[in-house]
Design a protein around this motif. Sequence first.
Motif, short mmCIF file in Angstrom:
data_model
loop_
_atom_site.label_atom_id
_atom_site.label_comp_id
_atom_site.label_asym_id
_atom_site.label_seq_id
_atom_site.Cartn_x
_atom_site.Cartn_y
_atom_site.Cartn_z
N LEU A 292 0.82 -1.16 -0.03
CA LEU A 292 -0.02 0.09 0.08
C LEU A 292 0.99 1.11 -0.24
O LEU A 292 1.64 1.34 0.96
CB LEU A 292 -0.85 0.04 1.10
N LYS A 304 -3.44 8.09 -0.38
CA LYS A 304 -3.37 6.61 -0.82
C LYS A 304 -3.09 6.85 -2.30
O LYS A 304 -3.67 7.46 -3.07
CB LYS A 304 -4.26 5.71 -0.60
N ILE A 305 -1.85 6.17 -2.79
CA ILE A 305 -1.93 6.10 -4.15
C ILE A 305 -2.08 4.46 -4.94
O ILE A 305 -1.61 3.87 -4.12
CB ILE A 305 -0.47 6.90 -4.88
N SER A 306 -2.26 4.63 -6.14
CA SER A 306 -2.28 3.17 -6.62
C SER A 306 -1.02 2.57 -6.55
O SER A 306 -0.23 2.99 -6.80
CB SER A 306 -3.38 3.25 -7.83
N SER A 307 -1.27 1.13 -6.44
CA SER A 307 0.02 0.60 -6.37
C SER A 307 0.54 0.45 -7.70
O SER A 307 -0.34 0.48 -8.75
CB SER A 307 -0.24 -1.08 -6.00
#
Length: 310
Positions: A292, A304-307
């Motif tokens: 994450l 949060k940023i995309s994986s």
Amino acid sequence: MPLLVEGRRVRLPQSAGDLVRAHPPLEERARLLRGQSVQPVGPQGLLYVQQRELAVTSPKDGSISILGSDDATTCHIVVLRHTGNGATCLTHCDGTDTKAEVPLIMNSIKSFSDHAQCGRLEVHLVGGFSDDRQLSQKLTHQLLSEFDRQEDDIHLVTLCVTELNDREENENHFPIIYGIAVNIKTAEIYRASFQDRGPEEQLRAARTLAGGPMISIYDAETEQLRIGPYSWTPFPHVDFWLQQDDKQILENLSTSPLAEPPHFVEHIRSTLMFLKKYPSPTNTLFPGNKALLYKKNEDGLWEKISSPGS
């Protein structure tokens, strides 16, 4: 090369009290730190470090300006800094595997390629108190011994641990300082408390309670907080522990039942609930078994940023 105070090699083993008495500047620095009022630190620009986590960055970081940790009772908070490039590591050590953790701390600072420039390595140790089981004393001794065992010269600048961080009330002992922050830009270290211990506070606490080792959580190059992927085995007797009253939880799941902060039991209960809900986190909490990733937004808060792709 050894651990140094005022340019002289430290003679070990000796207690923290004896060590500062032999070096008045150390004693004075500990006294000044204890005498500070606690500053509440907001979430902007903060990277909060939980128990058995390590974070390192430098003044070049555009996202993080403060590293901090609190809720240390018998634990010690360690800050290692290179005065040349300002690379700063903060970690929250609990004595699980000090022998393995100190080289991790050293290597995290050395990962900043220009570490060979002029300047020196300075270490600051804060936390612990005169606890009945002498866990703080043991951890102080382990940390001093391990830093002394490293190849590099390391200058001990702050030592406010164990008996130097102890207050007595009604014949019970408590730490004076529970938490500190370090300003990456100015190198100031000060007493601190934190409302925001995220992101993913419960997930990170669950990893620690489930016995995970010391890990690095931040990539200073990409300015991203990287969580997981973690794996753990189901927590033994989790239902039994969740049925216990506060007193039982304190006495059995704390290293220092009388000295814990007020939210300790609630924190342990919520972490146990989390471990019950996710007995095996690999695919449930980390889709595709990927980390994450979080980055600070323009307001200085975690987002949060995309994986990344596999």
